[in-house]
Scaffold this motif. Structure first.
Motif, PDB file in Angstrom:
ATOM      1  N   TYR A  87       0.834  -1.205   0.000  1.00  0.00           N
ATOM      2  CA  TYR A  87       0.000   0.000   0.000  1.00  0.00           C
ATOM      3  C   TYR A  87       0.870   1.256   0.000  1.00  0.00           C
ATOM      4  O   TYR A  87       0.584   2.232  -0.700  1.00  0.00           O
ATOM      5  N   GLY A  88       1.951   1.230   0.765  1.00  0.00           N
ATOM      6  CA  GLY A  88       2.871   2.354   0.799  1.00  0.00           C
ATOM      7  C   GLY A  88       3.548   2.575  -0.546  1.00  0.00           C
ATOM      8  O   GLY A  88       3.770   3.713  -0.970  1.00  0.00           O
ATOM      9  N   LEU A  89       3.867   1.469  -1.236  1.00  0.00           N
ATOM     10  CA  LEU A  89       4.492   1.565  -2.554  1.00  0.00           C
ATOM     11  C   LEU A  89       3.554   2.242  -3.555  1.00  0.00           C
ATOM     12  O   LEU A  89       3.961   3.138  -4.305  1.00  0.00           O
ATOM     13  N   LEU A 207      10.680   5.318   2.663  1.00  0.00           N
ATOM     14  CA  LEU A 207      11.880   4.470   2.627  1.00  0.00           C
ATOM     15  C   LEU A 207      12.137   3.930   1.220  1.00  0.00           C
ATOM     16  O   LEU A 207      13.288   3.854   0.772  1.00  0.00           O
ATOM     17  N   PHE A 208      11.079   3.572   0.507  1.00  0.00           N
ATOM     18  CA  PHE A 208      11.225   3.053  -0.860  1.00  0.00           C
ATOM     19  C   PHE A 208      11.790   4.113  -1.809  1.00  0.00           C
ATOM     20  O   PHE A 208      12.381   3.772  -2.841  1.00  0.00           O
ATOM     21  N   LEU A 209      11.597   5.387  -1.463  1.00  0.00           N
ATOM     22  CA  LEU A 209      12.083   6.465  -2.326  1.00  0.00           C
ATOM     23  C   LEU A 209      13.516   6.896  -1.994  1.00  0.00           C
ATOM     24  O   LEU A 209      14.127   7.652  -2.756  1.00  0.00           O
ATOM     25  N   LEU A 210      14.046   6.418  -0.873  1.00  0.00           N
ATOM     26  CA  LEU A 210      15.394   6.807  -0.450  1.00  0.00           C
ATOM     27  C   LEU A 210      16.466   6.542  -1.511  1.00  0.00           C
ATOM     28  O   LEU A 210      17.318   7.409  -1.762  1.00  0.00           O
ATOM     29  N   PRO A 211      16.476   5.354  -2.162  1.00  0.00           N
ATOM     30  CA  PRO A 211      17.497   5.115  -3.198  1.00  0.00           C
ATOM     31  C   PRO A 211      17.455   6.158  -4.313  1.00  0.00           C
ATOM     32  O   PRO A 211      18.506   6.598  -4.795  1.00  0.00           O
TER      33      PRO A 211
END
Length: 306
Positions: A87-89, A207-211
């Motif tokens: 859901y966060g993705l 967190l998924f966007l950190l990279p």
């Protein structure tokens, strides 16, 4: 006399509730619409992922502190973590990640207008996902909304307030949001508190966007000034937390009626953009907004009468 007094009190209570819901709906529409202009202002000082990741971390941390420390709500368990990650993705990383990128090449008013089309997209995706035939009024609604965006975007494209690339990325953003909304509605969340869900999906999405933040970061393109701070704090607290909580309150009272408050988002969005960003409002704007609102009304009309 007692019965008459009781009836009068009940009537007053219902009226007060109606006023409260109206105020709540107006506040939601204004806050939700303000996100586009706030993002545009922030982009004058920082890169998209710098704004997005900071916003998500601040908003997520505040919500998790409230739900786990102050309210003592439980942590997610087992499969709930996978659901929160997905859901966060969809709802944070892709939707808002693409949105903040698109806002570099799309006007704030047009960004608000596109957000208002989500109910139509959700209806169509639901029909496809659940293998139900798409109804004629839904297709007609989509055509009206699409026509509205094209009409509103036409003068903006001519005056460099929007680019084809920006509109494509914005469309991907809206699609991800709609898929995320359907995913959320189809999953069982047990007794997991809504603030817990929002907090963790926001933090995980960040967190998924950190990279991507590390890959594209350029310190010469970021000035951590008052514009950046104001943008991030506004998006994190009044929008990510405040507007979402108001939306949930409206949904609990009446999900069908709640969706109608989305109708005001395009109108408020263009007004806010005109005031803060000096973006033009023309005849094309009014016609485009009218088309979108008409499309949204048609797709919701049958639901409201059921």
């Amino acid at each position: 006399m007692t019965l008459l007094k009781s009836f009068s009190n009940n009537k007053f209570s219902l009226k007060a509730t109606g006023v409260k819901l109206t105020i709540t709906g107006l506040c939601f529409a204004i806050l939700w619409s303000s996100a586009s202009a706030a993002t545009k202002i922030g982009l004058e000082s920082a890169q998209p992922f710098v704004i997005a990741v900071t916003r998500f971390f601040i908003g997520g941390a505040i919500m998790l502190f409230i739900t786990h420390v102050l309210l003592k709500k439980r942590l997610p368990k087992q499969k709930e973590w996978n659901q929160l990650a997905m859901y966060g993705l969809l709802n944070i990383s892709i939707y808002l990640g693409c949105y903040v990128i698109a806002m570099q090449n799309v006007s704030a008013g047009l960004g608000s207008l596109s957000v208002g089309t989500n109910p139509v997209l959700i209806s169509i995706i639901t029909s496809i996902w659940l293998k139900q035939p798409v109804k004629g009024n839904t297709i007609f609604s989509l055509l009206l909304c699409t026509a509205g965006i094209v009409i509103a975007a036409y003068p903006l494209l001519e005056n460099s307030y929007a680019t084809p690339t920006g509109l494509i990325i914005l469309s991907i953003s809206m699609l991800s949001y709609s898929v995320g909304a359907l995913y959320f509605s189809q999953k069982k969340w047990n007794d997991l508190h809504i603030l817990t869900i929002n907090g963790w999906q926001t933090l995980l999405g960040g967190l998924f966007l950190l990279p991507f933040l590390f890959i594209f970061y350029d310190k010469t393109k970021n000035t951590y000034d008052l514009k950046w701070i104001s943008c991030v704090l506004w998006l994190a607290i009044p929008v990510s937390i405040g507007a979402v909580q108001l939306w949930l309150y409206l949904l609990r009272n009446n999900p069908v009626k709640a969706s109608f408050w989305l109708f005001l988002c395009p109108a408020f969005g263009f007004v806010i953009a005109a005031i803060l960003m000096k973006e033009p409002i023309s005849t094309y704007t009014f016609i485009g907004v009218a088309f979108v609102i008409a499309g949204l009304y048609l797709v919701q009309k049958k639901k409201a009468t059921v």
